[in-house]
Design a protein around this motif. Structure first.
Motif, PDB file in Angstrom:
ATOM      1  N   ARG A   9      16.140   5.768  -4.001  1.00 31.68           N
ATOM      2  CA  ARG A   9      17.062   4.881  -4.362  1.00 31.68           C
ATOM      3  C   ARG A   9      18.333   5.690  -4.768  1.00 31.68           C
ATOM      4  NH1 ARG A   9      14.674   0.211  -5.379  1.00 31.68           N
ATOM      5  NH2 ARG A   9      12.074   0.345  -5.362  1.00 31.68           N
ATOM      6  N   PRO A  10      19.259   5.228  -3.916  1.00 31.33           N
ATOM      7  CA  PRO A  10      20.516   5.652  -4.151  1.00 31.33           C
ATOM      8  C   PRO A  10      21.090   5.394  -5.323  1.00 31.33           C
ATOM      9  CG  PRO A  10      20.879   3.609  -2.700  1.00 31.33           C
ATOM     10  CD  PRO A  10      19.322   4.031  -3.006  1.00 31.33           C
ATOM     11  N   ARG A  11      22.178   6.450  -5.731  1.00 36.53           N
ATOM     12  CA  ARG A  11      22.836   6.508  -6.819  1.00 36.53           C
ATOM     13  C   ARG A  11      24.437   5.599  -6.720  1.00 36.53           C
ATOM     14  NH1 ARG A  11      21.082   8.764 -11.269  1.00 36.53           N
ATOM     15  NH2 ARG A  11      19.386   9.988 -10.955  1.00 36.53           N
ATOM     16  N   ALA A  12      24.704   5.086  -7.667  1.00 38.19           N
ATOM     17  CA  ALA A  12      26.168   4.319  -7.357  1.00 38.19           C
ATOM     18  C   ALA A  12      27.212   5.431  -7.567  1.00 38.19           C
ATOM     19  CB  ALA A  12      26.370   3.143  -8.483  1.00 38.19           C
ATOM     20  N   GLN A  13      27.117   6.411  -8.177  1.00 36.21           N
ATOM     21  CA  GLN A  13      27.981   7.491  -8.415  1.00 36.21           C
ATOM     22  C   GLN A  13      27.425   8.904  -8.623  1.00 36.21           C
ATOM     23  OE1 GLN A  13      30.425   6.911 -12.115  1.00 36.21           O
ATOM     24  NE2 GLN A  13      28.950   5.197 -12.732  1.00 36.21           N
ATOM     25  N   LYS A  14      28.224   9.809  -8.305  1.00 40.76           N
ATOM     26  CA  LYS A  14      27.595  11.113  -8.657  1.00 40.76           C
ATOM     27  C   LYS A  14      27.842  11.444 -10.188  1.00 40.76           C
ATOM     28  CE  LYS A  14      26.277  15.106  -7.071  1.00 40.76           C
ATOM     29  NZ  LYS A  14      25.114  15.349  -6.582  1.00 40.76           N
ATOM     30  N   ARG A  15      26.715  11.751 -10.594  1.00 40.61           N
ATOM     31  CA  ARG A  15      26.733  12.241 -12.127  1.00 40.61           C
ATOM     32  C   ARG A  15      26.339  13.502 -12.217  1.00 40.61           C
ATOM     33  NH1 ARG A  15      27.407   9.040 -16.115  1.00 40.61           N
ATOM     34  NH2 ARG A  15      25.898   9.798 -17.362  1.00 40.61           N
ATOM     35  N   PRO A  16      26.645  14.187 -13.465  1.00 38.35           N
ATOM     36  CA  PRO A  16      26.095  15.564 -13.789  1.00 38.35           C
ATOM     37  C   PRO A  16      24.613  15.420 -13.756  1.00 38.35           C
ATOM     38  CG  PRO A  16      27.889  14.977 -15.329  1.00 38.35           C
ATOM     39  CD  PRO A  16      27.481  13.598 -14.580  1.00 38.35           C
ATOM     40  N   GLU A  17      24.042  16.637 -13.478  1.00 34.96           N
ATOM     41  CA  GLU A  17      22.418  16.685 -13.444  1.00 34.96           C
ATOM     42  C   GLU A  17      22.109  16.742 -14.997  1.00 34.96           C
ATOM     43  OE1 GLU A  17      18.852  16.563 -12.453  1.00 34.96           O
ATOM     44  OE2 GLU A  17      20.318  16.704 -10.981  1.00 34.96           O
ATOM     45  N   GLU A  24      14.690   7.124 -17.549  1.00 38.32           N
ATOM     46  CA  GLU A  24      15.002   7.615 -18.672  1.00 38.32           C
ATOM     47  C   GLU A  24      16.517   7.761 -18.908  1.00 38.32           C
ATOM     48  OE1 GLU A  24      12.165   9.114 -17.053  1.00 38.32           O
ATOM     49  OE2 GLU A  24      11.054   8.052 -18.927  1.00 38.32           O
ATOM     50  N   GLU A  25      17.133   7.879 -17.702  1.00 39.93           N
ATOM     51  CA  GLU A  25      18.649   7.684 -17.459  1.00 39.93           C
ATOM     52  C   GLU A  25      18.804   6.289 -17.767  1.00 39.93           C
ATOM     53  OE1 GLU A  25      21.102   9.490 -14.818  1.00 39.93           O
ATOM     54  OE2 GLU A  25      19.765  11.047 -14.501  1.00 39.93           O
ATOM     55  N   VAL A  26      18.391   5.462 -17.612  1.00 36.66           N
ATOM     56  CA  VAL A  26      18.668   3.878 -17.814  1.00 36.66           C
ATOM     57  C   VAL A  26      18.791   3.792 -19.356  1.00 36.66           C
ATOM     58  CG1 VAL A  26      18.103   1.605 -17.687  1.00 36.66           C
ATOM     59  CG2 VAL A  26      17.983   2.978 -15.592  1.00 36.66           C
ATOM     60  N   LEU A  27      17.569   4.207 -19.716  1.00 33.20           N
ATOM     61  CA  LEU A  27      17.382   4.040 -21.363  1.00 33.20           C
ATOM     62  C   LEU A  27      18.469   4.906 -22.085  1.00 33.20           C
ATOM     63  CD1 LEU A  27      13.367   4.459 -21.600  1.00 33.20           C
ATOM     64  CD2 LEU A  27      14.842   2.350 -21.994  1.00 33.20           C
ATOM     65  N   ARG A  45      24.794  -4.425 -15.704  1.00 35.68           N
ATOM     66  CA  ARG A  45      25.624  -3.573 -14.351  1.00 35.68           C
ATOM     67  C   ARG A  45      26.320  -2.606 -15.301  1.00 35.68           C
ATOM     68  NH1 ARG A  45      28.313  -5.130  -9.654  1.00 35.68           N
ATOM     69  NH2 ARG A  45      30.105  -3.870  -8.926  1.00 35.68           N
ATOM     70  N   ALA A  46      26.678  -2.668 -16.327  1.00 33.90           N
ATOM     71  CA  ALA A  46      27.385  -1.379 -16.941  1.00 33.90           C
ATOM     72  C   ALA A  46      26.303  -0.542 -17.311  1.00 33.90           C
ATOM     73  CB  ALA A  46      27.965  -1.936 -18.304  1.00 33.90           C
ATOM     74  N   VAL A  47      24.949  -0.874 -17.545  1.00 32.97           N
ATOM     75  CA  VAL A  47      24.035   0.157 -17.847  1.00 32.97           C
ATOM     76  C   VAL A  47      23.882   0.859 -16.508  1.00 32.97           C
ATOM     77  CG1 VAL A  47      21.693   0.283 -18.530  1.00 32.97           C
ATOM     78  CG2 VAL A  47      23.150  -1.420 -19.790  1.00 32.97           C
ATOM     79  N   ALA A  48      23.669   0.312 -15.484  1.00 32.90           N
ATOM     80  CA  ALA A  48      23.326   0.740 -14.173  1.00 32.90           C
ATOM     81  C   ALA A  48      24.513   1.696 -13.810  1.00 32.90           C
ATOM     82  CB  ALA A  48      23.133  -0.297 -13.269  1.00 32.90           C
ATOM     83  N   GLU A  49      25.786   1.480 -13.961  1.00 32.07           N
ATOM     84  CA  GLU A  49      26.796   2.361 -13.729  1.00 32.07           C
ATOM     85  C   GLU A  49      26.785   3.478 -14.597  1.00 32.07           C
ATOM     86  OE1 GLU A  49      30.110   0.002 -13.782  1.00 32.07           O
ATOM     87  OE2 GLU A  49      30.104  -1.003 -12.011  1.00 32.07           O
ATOM     88  N   GLN A  55      22.848  -1.233  -9.253  1.00 33.29           N
ATOM     89  CA  GLN A  55      22.376  -2.235 -10.073  1.00 33.29           C
ATOM     90  C   GLN A  55      21.098  -2.615  -9.614  1.00 33.29           C
ATOM     91  OE1 GLN A  55      24.593  -5.769 -11.020  1.00 33.29           O
ATOM     92  NE2 GLN A  55      23.250  -6.494 -12.747  1.00 33.29           N
ATOM     93  N   ALA A  56      20.614  -2.968  -8.400  1.00 28.39           N
ATOM     94  CA  ALA A  56      19.475  -3.394  -7.982  1.00 28.39           C
ATOM     95  C   ALA A  56      18.182  -2.213  -7.952  1.00 28.39           C
ATOM     96  CB  ALA A  56      19.532  -3.540  -6.286  1.00 28.39           C
TER      97      ALA A  56
END
Length: 227
Positions: A9-17, A24-27, A45-49, A55-56
């Motif tokens: 599943r693709p990420r919406a934005q590049k985030r630090p590893e 767990e990232e969502v939580l 949407r804010a949580v997903a970002e 978001q999907a």
């Protein structure tokens, strides 16, 4: 020339590893947003970002915001309930020491992590049916406090009404660290946990003379569980 299709599943934005799995990232993202911006004001949407997901993609792990909140809340109780059930069964140790150990470990859990998730207990949304499991886990945890209290020497002399009242006091005392952490977020859990556990034994009726010994025994119980 062949191309390789990326899977997953693709990420919406590049985030630090972070080393966390997407769920767990969502939580982690929700814990931050719910406690800093408020549950109502936070959108999925804010949580997903914040988690770096589309978001999907987030809906692959959680059906919605209530499901995320339920998972966070259950995560604050389930580990303590497992410890409580083990301590109740360890009848070779004094019930007072087991009660001390339970209170100590419960406080440490409530103070773990960067966010005060216990503050979410007071949300009106938590009364919805979706949170039935969370409330059941809390009732079972409270019942373990009561069972250990009943097994103590002072508790054995109490009537049913007094036992129920002191169980409420013990459980409320432990969860009071939620409010303490809200007003003093830098309070050291390593100091708060034993102080709260000591206070719990005083509420249970343990004398100051016996407290030092029971504190040591409770600490040994925790050490064997962690080992």
């Amino acid at each position: 020339m062949s191309t390789t299709r990326r899977v997953g599943r693709p990420r919406a934005q590049k985030r630090p590893e972070s080393g966390l799995q997407p769920r767990e990232e969502v939580l982690a993202a929700a814990a931050e947003l719910f406690t800093t911006h408020g549950y109502t004001a936070t959108t999925t949407r804010a949580v997903a970002e914040r988690a770096g997901l589309r978001q999907a993609s987030m809906y692959h792990y959680f059906g919605g915001k209530e499901a995320i909140l339920a998972a966070l809340l259950e995560g604050t109780v389930r580990p303590s309930l497992e410890i409580a059930q083990e301590l109740v069964s360890r009848t070779e140790a004094a019930a007072e020491a087991r009660l001390w150990a339970l209170c100590h470990s419960d406080v440490m859990l409530l103070c773990s992590g960067p966010h005060n998730l216990g503050a979410l207990y007071l949300l009106p949304e938590v009364q919805a049916e979706r949170f039935t499991d969370f409330h059941r886990f809390r009732r079972e945890l409270k019942a373990s406090y009561g069972e250990l209290l009943t097994a103590t020497e002072p508790g054995a002399a109490l009537g049913a009404e007094d036992l129920a009242l002191r169980t409420d006091l013990l459980f409320g005392l432990t969860e009071s660290v939620i409010l303490i952490r809200r007003t003093g977020p830098d309070r050291d859990p390593q100091a708060l946990a034993p102080a709260t556990a000591d206070a719990a034994l005083r509420v249970a009726g343990v004398t100051e003379h016996a407290l030092t010994r029971l504190r040591r025994e409770g600490g040994r119980l925790l050490a064997t569980q962690q080992g």
